[in-house]
Motif scaffolding. Sequence first.
Motif, PDB file in Angstrom:
ATOM      1  N   ASP A 517       0.921  -1.183   0.033  1.00  0.00           N
ATOM      2  CA  ASP A 517      -0.043   0.061   0.128  1.00  0.00           C
ATOM      3  C   ASP A 517       0.877   1.369  -0.084  1.00  0.00           C
ATOM      4  O   ASP A 517       2.133   1.238   0.227  1.00  0.00           O
ATOM      5  N   SER A 518       0.328   2.372  -0.380  1.00  0.00           N
ATOM      6  CA  SER A 518       0.890   3.665  -0.142  1.00  0.00           C
ATOM      7  C   SER A 518       0.133   4.792   0.723  1.00  0.00           C
ATOM      8  O   SER A 518      -1.092   4.680   0.443  1.00  0.00           O
ATOM      9  N   TRP A 530       4.508   3.668  -8.553  1.00  0.00           N
ATOM     10  CA  TRP A 530       4.733   2.478  -9.048  1.00  0.00           C
ATOM     11  C   TRP A 530       5.656   1.642  -8.180  1.00  0.00           C
ATOM     12  O   TRP A 530       6.360   1.965  -7.517  1.00  0.00           O
ATOM     13  N   THR A 531       5.631   0.473  -8.394  1.00  0.00           N
ATOM     14  CA  THR A 531       6.121  -0.594  -7.527  1.00  0.00           C
ATOM     15  C   THR A 531       6.840  -1.783  -8.404  1.00  0.00           C
ATOM     16  O   THR A 531       6.046  -2.146  -9.473  1.00  0.00           O
ATOM     17  N   TYR A 544       0.944  -0.685  -9.940  1.00  0.00           N
ATOM     18  CA  TYR A 544       0.944   0.541  -9.120  1.00  0.00           C
ATOM     19  C   TYR A 544      -0.006   0.122  -7.759  1.00  0.00           C
ATOM     20  O   TYR A 544      -0.611  -0.939  -7.699  1.00  0.00           O
ATOM     21  N   THR A 545       0.500   0.784  -6.775  1.00  0.00           N
ATOM     22  CA  THR A 545      -0.026   0.724  -5.409  1.00  0.00           C
ATOM     23  C   THR A 545      -1.642   0.771  -5.442  1.00  0.00           C
ATOM     24  O   THR A 545      -1.961   1.901  -6.175  1.00  0.00           O
ATOM     25  N   PRO A 546      -2.514   0.137  -4.774  1.00  0.00           N
ATOM     26  CA  PRO A 546      -2.158  -1.064  -3.905  1.00  0.00           C
ATOM     27  C   PRO A 546      -1.792  -2.322  -4.761  1.00  0.00           C
ATOM     28  O   PRO A 546      -2.299  -2.557  -5.817  1.00  0.00           O
ATOM     29  N   LEU A 547      -0.682  -2.928  -4.599  1.00  0.00           N
ATOM     30  CA  LEU A 547      -0.273  -4.079  -5.569  1.00  0.00           C
ATOM     31  C   LEU A 547      -0.299  -5.307  -4.630  1.00  0.00           C
ATOM     32  O   LEU A 547       0.562  -5.276  -3.411  1.00  0.00           O
ATOM     33  N   ALA A 548      -0.646  -6.398  -5.112  1.00  0.00           N
ATOM     34  CA  ALA A 548      -0.616  -7.595  -4.342  1.00  0.00           C
ATOM     35  C   ALA A 548       0.030  -8.729  -5.286  1.00  0.00           C
ATOM     36  O   ALA A 548      -0.195  -8.873  -6.321  1.00  0.00           O
ATOM     37  N   ILE A 559      11.434  -5.392  -3.064  1.00  0.00           N
ATOM     38  CA  ILE A 559      10.087  -4.489  -3.234  1.00  0.00           C
ATOM     39  C   ILE A 559      10.827  -3.195  -3.369  1.00  0.00           C
ATOM     40  O   ILE A 559      11.414  -2.691  -2.484  1.00  0.00           O
ATOM     41  N   SER A 560      10.525  -2.430  -4.490  1.00  0.00           N
ATOM     42  CA  SER A 560      10.950  -0.965  -4.900  1.00  0.00           C
ATOM     43  C   SER A 560       9.610  -0.422  -4.891  1.00  0.00           C
ATOM     44  O   SER A 560       8.969  -0.507  -5.955  1.00  0.00           O
ATOM     45  N   VAL A 561       9.712   0.993  -4.383  1.00  0.00           N
ATOM     46  CA  VAL A 561       8.606   1.991  -4.900  1.00  0.00           C
ATOM     47  C   VAL A 561       9.334   3.112  -5.261  1.00  0.00           C
ATOM     48  O   VAL A 561      10.539   3.407  -5.053  1.00  0.00           O
ATOM     49  N   ALA A 562       8.436   3.956  -6.314  1.00  0.00           N
ATOM     50  CA  ALA A 562       9.055   5.147  -6.783  1.00  0.00           C
ATOM     51  C   ALA A 562       8.271   6.398  -6.324  1.00  0.00           C
ATOM     52  O   ALA A 562       7.410   6.416  -5.896  1.00  0.00           O
TER      53      ALA A 562
END
Length: 607
Positions: A517-518, A530-531, A544-548, A559-562
């Motif tokens: 989540d973000s 973006w994940t 894109y968040t939310p991503l499962a 896990i990387s988020v931008a």
Amino acid sequence: MILGFNAFPRTASAASTPVGIVIPLYTYPTDGSWAAVIQAKQAYPNVPFIAVINPSSGPGSSQDPNYVQGIKNLQAAGVKVLGYVATGYGSNSISSDESEVNSYQSWYGVNGIMFDEMSSTVGYETYYSTLNTYVHSLIPGSMTMGNPGTSVPTSFIGTLDALCIYESSGYPSLSYITYTGYSPSNFAVIVIGASLNTSFLTSVSGVVSWVYVTDANLPNPYDVLPSYFTTEVATLSAFDVVASTTSTTQSSTSTSSTTTTTVPVTTTTTTTAASGTSQLVVDAQDTTGAAISGYYVALYQGGKTISTGYSPATFTLNSGQTYTVESDGYGSCAFAYWLDTGSTNGQRSIEISTNTVLTAVLNCGTSIPATSTVAVNSFDLSGNTITGMWTTWNQNGAIITTGYTPASFTGATGGTYTVTVADYLSTVFCHWQDGATGSAATVSLGGNLVLNAYYSTTGSCPSTATTTTTSTSTTPSTSTTTSTTSTSTTSTSATSTTTSTTSTSTSTSSTFSIKVDSATTGGTLFSGMWTVVSQNGATITTGYTPLAFNAMSGGAYTISVANYGSYVFSHWSTGSTNSTITINPTQAMVLTAYYNVISCSPRHKNC
């Protein structure tokens, strides 16, 4: 479309018709998704909206006051509300279905019914036409929709007002959803687990009248709106302006002629405009073809600013006059080129006499080639190379090419393909390099990929097998490309090295669901960051968040988020301040990435 009783299938007409959005709104009315639907309808009133509500796999056992008010709010905004009724593929009694229809009508005052679990087997036509007649007699001016989720015999067309003829992951081909001679108002399409493809949204005009695309996936893709929901509606709105103008012009007089030039929306699209003025729509996409919105667009004439807006932006131009249009990037997304001309100048002169769609391509921090190569290798369970295994590449059900391992195929970057390997005599497929045991792997190209297929040469696969796999790791250059796949894939860039690793796949491994989540540092959840999820240097999935995603017990996942625009990463819910973290899950978990919201230039819509 007239949403009343229709005993016969509607036949195709020559005019182009707007495409509406049908939203399976299977959330509770106090959830923010209901308000988001209302806001989208108010922002883009020319887009027809249907919301299918589902209190409890049907109307439930009693009236819920929150649903009463929520439905009234939707209807007040111009959203048509349908109640969900499951028919058990025709196994439920008609009387029990009608009882649920009665509850929806008396408790909630819905505008119609969506019949799910619809049979497409010949012989059930009367079952559904009987329900259709009942709904229209009980709810005047109502609409009915059926959801077989697949293609149907033509004998079913007209049994209900509209049929959802596709509900699946990935985009269908236009040929699959086209019923020649029938009006698009008979049909709807739902796409799940997919990034937004604006070309698809605009290409279905004249094929279906209702569409919904979401990046949410199974087991319940309808408990959240797509991360790109506003962009999806805006795209339909921009194209519906063109379609509506064409339809109006065609019906205005029997003595005037209308010429429509149909061009894929990935380039410039034109249709006949009303006399004296033309509509110019400027939208934007990134270099993968994904729609993006909120980027500054300006229109000039004679050195003066005529109008400004944010993509997708719509302007009214005087036909035959010369204007200059400008598209700007923002933050990490820089203007790259115009899709129809390839020009890298963000300003261009334009003179139009027809409605026109221009697409600006923005480079959002990556440099992605137009094509990517998928290489398929085959090994035995000891890691020894074997050759000659039959391999097939498909897209949208059509075979693109075939060959024997080691085999390779070059496809369009951003395209989704299915790679299938076959057995031969006692050499049988066991798994891909990530342990996935399905012989068909779906890949979304964002760079060059290597897929490794592992075979048993004894005629059967062991329940527990230790295998030596060959993987390709990538040393990134100044830009990095990524790819997503239902199996592990390897993205290669400038420099590659080959290493050997040992992995063990067992039939008893546990799988956990991981959700990313973000939220703002104030604790407010938001979506659209973006994940990228990877394992052993190979990209597992992106979005894109939310991503499962599903993770195997004992595996290490990165896990990387931008960042994006004014949203700058602060920390994870674990306390880590690094936007890239590695987890070793032993149970299902939710990770939240927290962002600071900083002030930014007003030249971007998000500021």
